[in-house]
Design a protein around this motif. Structure first.
Motif, PDB file in Angstrom:
ATOM      1  N   CYS A  29       0.822  -1.214   0.000  1.00  0.00           N
ATOM      2  CA  CYS A  29       0.000   0.000   0.000  1.00  0.00           C
ATOM      3  C   CYS A  29       0.853   1.260   0.000  1.00  0.00           C
ATOM      4  O   CYS A  29       0.384   2.326  -0.390  1.00  0.00           O
ATOM      5  CB  CYS A  29      -0.976   0.003   1.169  1.00  0.00           C
ATOM      6  SG  CYS A  29      -0.197  -0.010   2.801  1.00  0.00           S
ATOM      7  N   GLU A  32       2.266   0.832  -4.193  1.00  0.00           N
ATOM      8  CA  GLU A  32       1.325   0.799  -5.318  1.00  0.00           C
ATOM      9  C   GLU A  32       0.476   2.071  -5.366  1.00  0.00           C
ATOM     10  O   GLU A  32       0.433   2.828  -4.404  1.00  0.00           O
ATOM     11  CB  GLU A  32       0.400  -0.416  -5.191  1.00  0.00           C
ATOM     12  CG  GLU A  32       1.117  -1.746  -5.153  1.00  0.00           C
ATOM     13  CD  GLU A  32       1.784  -2.112  -6.450  1.00  0.00           C
ATOM     14  OE1 GLU A  32       1.247  -1.768  -7.520  1.00  0.00           O
ATOM     15  OE2 GLU A  32       2.858  -2.737  -6.401  1.00  0.00           O
ATOM     16  N   GLY A  33      -0.219   2.248  -6.449  1.00  0.00           N
ATOM     17  CA  GLY A  33      -1.131   3.374  -6.582  1.00  0.00           C
ATOM     18  C   GLY A  33      -0.551   4.469  -7.448  1.00  0.00           C
ATOM     19  O   GLY A  33       0.604   4.416  -7.868  1.00  0.00           O
ATOM     20  N   ASP A  34      -1.364   5.467  -7.688  1.00  0.00           N
ATOM     21  CA  ASP A  34      -0.948   6.540  -8.586  1.00  0.00           C
ATOM     22  C   ASP A  34      -0.791   7.886  -7.874  1.00  0.00           C
ATOM     23  O   ASP A  34      -0.645   8.918  -8.514  1.00  0.00           O
ATOM     24  CB  ASP A  34      -1.927   6.669  -9.743  1.00  0.00           C
ATOM     25  CG  ASP A  34      -3.354   6.876  -9.275  1.00  0.00           C
ATOM     26  OD1 ASP A  34      -3.582   6.966  -8.065  1.00  0.00           O
ATOM     27  OD2 ASP A  34      -4.248   6.943 -10.136  1.00  0.00           O
ATOM     28  N   GLU A  81      -0.607  15.465  -0.314  1.00  0.00           N
ATOM     29  CA  GLU A  81      -0.241  14.045  -0.251  1.00  0.00           C
ATOM     30  C   GLU A  81       1.266  13.931  -0.087  1.00  0.00           C
ATOM     31  O   GLU A  81       1.998  14.906  -0.269  1.00  0.00           O
ATOM     32  CB  GLU A  81      -0.712  13.297  -1.501  1.00  0.00           C
ATOM     33  CG  GLU A  81      -0.125  13.818  -2.788  1.00  0.00           C
ATOM     34  CD  GLU A  81      -0.740  13.190  -4.032  1.00  0.00           C
ATOM     35  OE1 GLU A  81       0.049  12.719  -4.886  1.00  0.00           O
ATOM     36  OE2 GLU A  81      -1.971  13.159  -4.149  1.00  0.00           O
ATOM     37  N   GLU A  89       6.767   4.574  -5.443  1.00  0.00           N
ATOM     38  CA  GLU A  89       6.530   4.411  -4.008  1.00  0.00           C
ATOM     39  C   GLU A  89       6.628   5.735  -3.254  1.00  0.00           C
ATOM     40  O   GLU A  89       7.255   6.693  -3.713  1.00  0.00           O
ATOM     41  CB  GLU A  89       7.504   3.395  -3.429  1.00  0.00           C
ATOM     42  CG  GLU A  89       8.946   3.841  -3.462  1.00  0.00           C
ATOM     43  CD  GLU A  89       9.903   2.718  -3.085  1.00  0.00           C
ATOM     44  OE1 GLU A  89      10.925   3.025  -2.467  1.00  0.00           O
ATOM     45  OE2 GLU A  89       9.627   1.543  -3.404  1.00  0.00           O
ATOM     46  N   CYS A  90       6.035   5.737  -2.072  1.00  0.00           N
ATOM     47  CA  CYS A  90       6.083   6.895  -1.185  1.00  0.00           C
ATOM     48  C   CYS A  90       7.534   7.201  -0.831  1.00  0.00           C
ATOM     49  O   CYS A  90       8.327   6.291  -0.565  1.00  0.00           O
ATOM     50  CB  CYS A  90       5.272   6.611   0.089  1.00  0.00           C
ATOM     51  SG  CYS A  90       5.350   7.940   1.314  1.00  0.00           S
ATOM     52  N   TYR A 125      -5.448   3.441   7.689  1.00  0.00           N
ATOM     53  CA  TYR A 125      -5.727   2.526   6.579  1.00  0.00           C
ATOM     54  C   TYR A 125      -6.082   1.125   7.070  1.00  0.00           C
ATOM     55  O   TYR A 125      -5.427   0.623   7.966  1.00  0.00           O
ATOM     56  CB  TYR A 125      -4.542   2.466   5.596  1.00  0.00           C
ATOM     57  CG  TYR A 125      -5.031   2.010   4.255  1.00  0.00           C
ATOM     58  CD1 TYR A 125      -5.700   2.887   3.419  1.00  0.00           C
ATOM     59  CD2 TYR A 125      -4.925   0.683   3.868  1.00  0.00           C
ATOM     60  CE1 TYR A 125      -6.221   2.464   2.212  1.00  0.00           C
ATOM     61  CE2 TYR A 125      -5.442   0.254   2.668  1.00  0.00           C
ATOM     62  CZ  TYR A 125      -6.088   1.139   1.848  1.00  0.00           C
ATOM     63  OH  TYR A 125      -6.624   0.711   0.669  1.00  0.00           O
ATOM     64  N   ARG A 128     -10.588   5.302   4.943  1.00  0.00           N
ATOM     65  CA  ARG A 128     -10.306   6.576   4.285  1.00  0.00           C
ATOM     66  C   ARG A 128     -11.368   7.574   4.715  1.00  0.00           C
ATOM     67  O   ARG A 128     -12.554   7.228   4.837  1.00  0.00           O
ATOM     68  CB  ARG A 128     -10.325   6.448   2.762  1.00  0.00           C
ATOM     69  CG  ARG A 128      -9.060   5.854   2.203  1.00  0.00           C
ATOM     70  CD  ARG A 128      -7.906   6.856   2.280  1.00  0.00           C
ATOM     71  NE  ARG A 128      -6.736   6.359   1.603  1.00  0.00           N
ATOM     72  CZ  ARG A 128      -5.538   6.279   2.165  1.00  0.00           C
ATOM     73  NH1 ARG A 128      -5.372   6.649   3.412  1.00  0.00           N
ATOM     74  NH2 ARG A 128      -4.517   5.847   1.488  1.00  0.00           N
ATOM     75  N   ASP A 141     -11.853   1.376   2.505  1.00  0.00           N
ATOM     76  CA  ASP A 141     -11.249   1.442   1.182  1.00  0.00           C
ATOM     77  C   ASP A 141     -10.787   0.044   0.784  1.00  0.00           C
ATOM     78  O   ASP A 141      -9.778  -0.449   1.284  1.00  0.00           O
ATOM     79  CB  ASP A 141     -10.066   2.413   1.197  1.00  0.00           C
ATOM     80  CG  ASP A 141      -9.454   2.610  -0.169  1.00  0.00           C
ATOM     81  OD1 ASP A 141     -10.203   2.807  -1.137  1.00  0.00           O
ATOM     82  OD2 ASP A 141      -8.206   2.563  -0.264  1.00  0.00           O
ATOM     83  N   TRP A 143      -9.084  -2.675  -1.491  1.00  0.00           N
ATOM     84  CA  TRP A 143      -7.995  -2.663  -2.458  1.00  0.00           C
ATOM     85  C   TRP A 143      -7.507  -4.094  -2.620  1.00  0.00           C
ATOM     86  O   TRP A 143      -7.255  -4.787  -1.628  1.00  0.00           O
ATOM     87  CB  TRP A 143      -6.889  -1.751  -1.964  1.00  0.00           C
ATOM     88  CG  TRP A 143      -5.895  -1.302  -2.971  1.00  0.00           C
ATOM     89  CD1 TRP A 143      -5.846  -1.584  -4.302  1.00  0.00           C
ATOM     90  CD2 TRP A 143      -4.771  -0.455  -2.719  1.00  0.00           C
ATOM     91  NE1 TRP A 143      -4.782  -0.969  -4.896  1.00  0.00           N
ATOM     92  CE2 TRP A 143      -4.097  -0.266  -3.936  1.00  0.00           C
ATOM     93  CE3 TRP A 143      -4.271   0.165  -1.567  1.00  0.00           C
ATOM     94  CZ2 TRP A 143      -2.954   0.508  -4.059  1.00  0.00           C
ATOM     95  CZ3 TRP A 143      -3.129   0.931  -1.692  1.00  0.00           C
ATOM     96  CH2 TRP A 143      -2.483   1.108  -2.927  1.00  0.00           C
TER      97      TRP A 143
END
Length: 189
Positions: A29, A32-34, A81, A89-90, A125, A128, A141, A143
């Motif tokens: 988590c 991944e993600g945009d 964000e 990745e973050c 998490y 959300r 949320d 996923w």
């Protein structure tokens, strides 16, 4: 839906089970993600203030991403964000020897270097929050990458709201959480 003060809570957080299974997902988590993790307005200043204490925990790529982009950025939706490393990745992620992703901010917190755990969105998490004019929606949320967490939660019989109890109390307070537990009891009766 359940209403407590100015929050509207999805019953899904009472009815579904969840326990992070980092051995299975490796902390996907945070990778991944945009977009980066949501950051609340008041957390932007906190990230700026603690960055010098968090930076030693981060990878060189994470530090570089933050130096270029800032400790928090405006996403395509205009909301704050966390910055990402090359759109992936973050920037705050760290990895252990097994390749499991953790939060560098939380590691600094765990070692007593800072007194702030991490952005509330990360702590909450798979819950959300969505702020509206007159209320805040508290939703589950779903996923795909968390399917192992759902399986483990079912095995251990831990509902989402109990899994994130500390974070819910941090965000809304102990009285709010006690009202949520009462609402759960009423739904079961």
């Amino acid at each position: 839906m359940i209403q407590i003060d100015d929050t509207i809570i999805s019953e899904e957080i009472l009815e579904n089970n969840f326990v992070c299974n980092l051995n299975a997902c490796k902390g996907a988590c945070c990778v991944e993600g945009d977009a980066g993790a949501p950051v609340e307005d008041d957390e932007v200043e906190i990230l700026e203030q603690i960055y010098h204490k968090v930076a030693p925990y981060l990878s060189s790529l994470g530090r570089k991403a933050i130096e270029v982009q800032g400790t928090a950025i405006r996403g395509t939706d205009g909301e704050w964000e966390t910055p990402l490393i090359n759109g992936g990745e973050c920037a705050y992620v760290i990895r252990n020897e097994k390749g499991i992703v953790f939060c560098g901010i939380e590691q600094a917190y765990n070692e007593g270097k800072i007194s702030w755990k991490k952005p509330i969105s990360c702590h909450l998490y798979p819950i959300r929050l969505k702020k509206y004019t007159s209320f805040t929606a508290v939703n589950y949320d779903r996923w795909d990458i968390c399917k192992d967490a759902c399986t483990l939660g079912r095995e251990l019989q831990v509902p989402i709201y109990k899994f994130v109890k500390e974070a819910l109390i941090r965000k809304f307070g102990n009285d709010w959480y006690q009202q949520l537990e009462e609402a759960k009891k009423l739904l079961e009766s």
